[in-house]
Design a protein around this motif. Structure first.
Motif, PDB file in Angstrom:
ATOM      1  N   LEU A 166      81.302  18.283   8.499  1.00  0.00           N
ATOM      2  CA  LEU A 166      80.512  17.210   7.886  1.00  0.00           C
ATOM      3  C   LEU A 166      79.493  16.641   8.870  1.00  0.00           C
ATOM      4  N   LEU A 167      79.926  16.364  10.100  1.00  0.00           N
ATOM      5  CA  LEU A 167      79.004  15.795  11.086  1.00  0.00           C
ATOM      6  C   LEU A 167      77.945  16.807  11.487  1.00  0.00           C
ATOM      7  N   GLY A 168      78.310  18.092  11.494  1.00  0.00           N
ATOM      8  CA  GLY A 168      77.334  19.139  11.801  1.00  0.00           C
ATOM      9  C   GLY A 168      76.247  19.244  10.746  1.00  0.00           C
ATOM     10  N   LYS A 169      76.545  18.811   9.515  1.00  0.00           N
ATOM     11  CA  LYS A 169      75.534  18.812   8.463  1.00  0.00           C
ATOM     12  C   LYS A 169      74.413  17.818   8.764  1.00  0.00           C
ATOM     13  N   LEU A 170      74.727  16.785   9.574  1.00  0.00           N
ATOM     14  CA  LEU A 170      73.717  15.781   9.904  1.00  0.00           C
ATOM     15  C   LEU A 170      72.733  16.333  10.930  1.00  0.00           C
ATOM     16  N   ASN A 171      73.250  16.894  11.999  1.00  0.00           N
ATOM     17  CA  ASN A 171      72.458  17.683  12.952  1.00  0.00           C
ATOM     18  C   ASN A 171      73.393  18.332  13.952  1.00  0.00           C
ATOM     19  N   LEU A 172      72.870  19.302  14.699  1.00  0.00           N
ATOM     20  CA  LEU A 172      73.690  20.099  15.608  1.00  0.00           C
ATOM     21  C   LEU A 172      74.310  19.239  16.706  1.00  0.00           C
ATOM     22  N   GLU A 173      73.514  18.312  17.277  1.00  0.00           N
ATOM     23  CA  GLU A 173      74.025  17.488  18.373  1.00  0.00           C
ATOM     24  C   GLU A 173      75.243  16.681  17.940  1.00  0.00           C
ATOM     25  N   THR A 174      75.187  16.118  16.748  1.00  0.00           N
ATOM     26  CA  THR A 174      76.288  15.302  16.244  1.00  0.00           C
ATOM     27  C   THR A 174      77.569  16.119  16.148  1.00  0.00           C
ATOM     28  N   GLY A 175      77.470  17.333  15.621  1.00  0.00           N
ATOM     29  CA  GLY A 175      78.641  18.201  15.501  1.00  0.00           C
ATOM     30  C   GLY A 175      79.204  18.606  16.855  1.00  0.00           C
ATOM     31  N   LEU A 176      78.331  18.979  17.783  1.00  0.00           N
ATOM     32  CA  LEU A 176      78.777  19.434  19.104  1.00  0.00           C
ATOM     33  C   LEU A 176      79.428  18.307  19.899  1.00  0.00           C
ATOM     34  N   ILE A 177      78.811  17.126  19.853  1.00  0.00           N
ATOM     35  CA  ILE A 177      79.374  15.984  20.582  1.00  0.00           C
ATOM     36  C   ILE A 177      80.734  15.606  20.002  1.00  0.00           C
ATOM     37  N   SER A 178      80.891  15.751  18.699  1.00  0.00           N
ATOM     38  CA  SER A 178      82.170  15.437  18.067  1.00  0.00           C
ATOM     39  C   SER A 178      83.270  16.377  18.554  1.00  0.00           C
ATOM     40  N   VAL A 179      82.965  17.665  18.650  1.00  0.00           N
ATOM     41  CA  VAL A 179      83.937  18.635  19.163  1.00  0.00           C
ATOM     42  C   VAL A 179      84.288  18.298  20.613  1.00  0.00           C
TER      43      VAL A 179
END
Length: 300
Positions: A110-123
């Motif tokens: 879900l967060l990766g759908k917002l943008n790549l940075e958001t998804g990567l930082i979440s992981v």
């Protein structure tokens, strides 16, 4: 059903998760308002805001779930944690692992759908919290520094999520603002962590946790806590110094910072549990209030 919701709330550490998601959602609105004022977007994307809340809730819940799997035997030793579903025997570690993986994967997607940075930082946040901070808690007070990094990532995630996919949304100032929001919450983590560690010291010692600066409730640990509240005051003024926060947020930050520091100073003087509790409760209110005032006192 009531027991299920109670156990799920304990599994994901609902109050902690709520604070994390609140922080990210407010900074998302800060980033969105800046984008609107620049005429890059027409209005706040409330669908993305909802995605951030759900995704952030799932990712934070997953990190807490993995933390509890790793510490399940230690949680059995502490009064405040022994009734969590896994140490109490109402959930197996296998069930906890599946729950954490499902929440982590779904939240990251879900967060990766917002943008790549958001998804990567979440992981990165999940990995750092569960597999670096968690084992370090029994080894060294450096765990507080390590834990402060994932603890300060929500405002960074929220702000970057507001920018979305569009390359024209990114300007160097965006990263500057995102880093400042991270720094304020990063420094706040230290008096927050240390005051909690002071209040729960006896319980923590049952599990061998070493979170106070000197590992003991002594004068030096109290002084470190006090100094961290003093450092927070100039750091909290960075939004105004760099021109995206107004004088209202500066005034509120100074006032709250002085109250925070006064309680921490009382801890140095009195070295007692009531003083530590005042520092702890002040820390709960500090970040939400400062971020909300900043939201309504933006200068773009």
């Amino acid at each position: 059903m009531k027991q299920f919701f109670a156990d799920f709330s304990k599994l994901i550490k609902f109050r902690l998760t709520f604070l994390v998601v609140f922080s990210a959602s407010v900074t998302f609105l800060i980033g969105s308002k800046i984008q609107v004022d620049r005429a890059i977007i027409d209005e706040i994307n409330w669908n993305n805001w909802l995605i951030l809340i759900i995704g952030g809730f799932l990712v934070t819940g997953a990190a807490n779930c993995f933390n509890e799997i790793i510490e399940v035997d230690l949680d059995k030793l502490m009064s405040r944690t022994k009734d969590r579903p896994m140490p109490a025997g109402r959930m197996t570690t296998g069930q906890g692992l599946v729950s954490g993986l499902v929440m982590g994967i779904a939240g990251t997607w879900l967060l990766g759908k917002l943008n790549l940075e958001t998804g990567l930082i979440s992981v990165f946040s999940i990995l750092l919290y569960a597999f670096a901070y968690t084992p370090l808690k029994r080894k060294s007070p450096i765990a507080v520094f390590v834990g402060a990094i994932p603890g300060a990532l929500p405002p960074l995630i929220g702000y970057l999520a507001a920018i979305g996919h569009s390359p024209i949304g990114y300007v160097p100032r965006d990263y500057q603002i995102a880093i400042i929001l991270f720094l304020v919450q990063f420094v706040w983590q230290f008096p927050h962590f240390w005051s909690i560690a002071w209040v729960l010291d006896e319980d923590y010692k049952k599990a061998g946790f070493r979170l106070l600066p000197t590992r003991e409730k002594d004068k030096t640990s109290a002084i470190f806590t006090f100094i961290s509240t003093l450092v927070l005051i100039p750091v909290s003024l960075l939004p105004t110094f760099y021109g995206f926060g107004g004088y209202y947020v500066a005034g509120v930050s100074i006032l709250l910072g002085l109250i925070f520091s006064w309680y921490a100073y009382q801890l140095v003087v009195k070295m007692d549990l009531p003083s530590a509790r005042k520092v702890m409760f002040c820390s709960f209110f500090y970040i939400p209030l400062v971020q909300l005032v900043l939201l309504f006192d933006l200068v773009v």
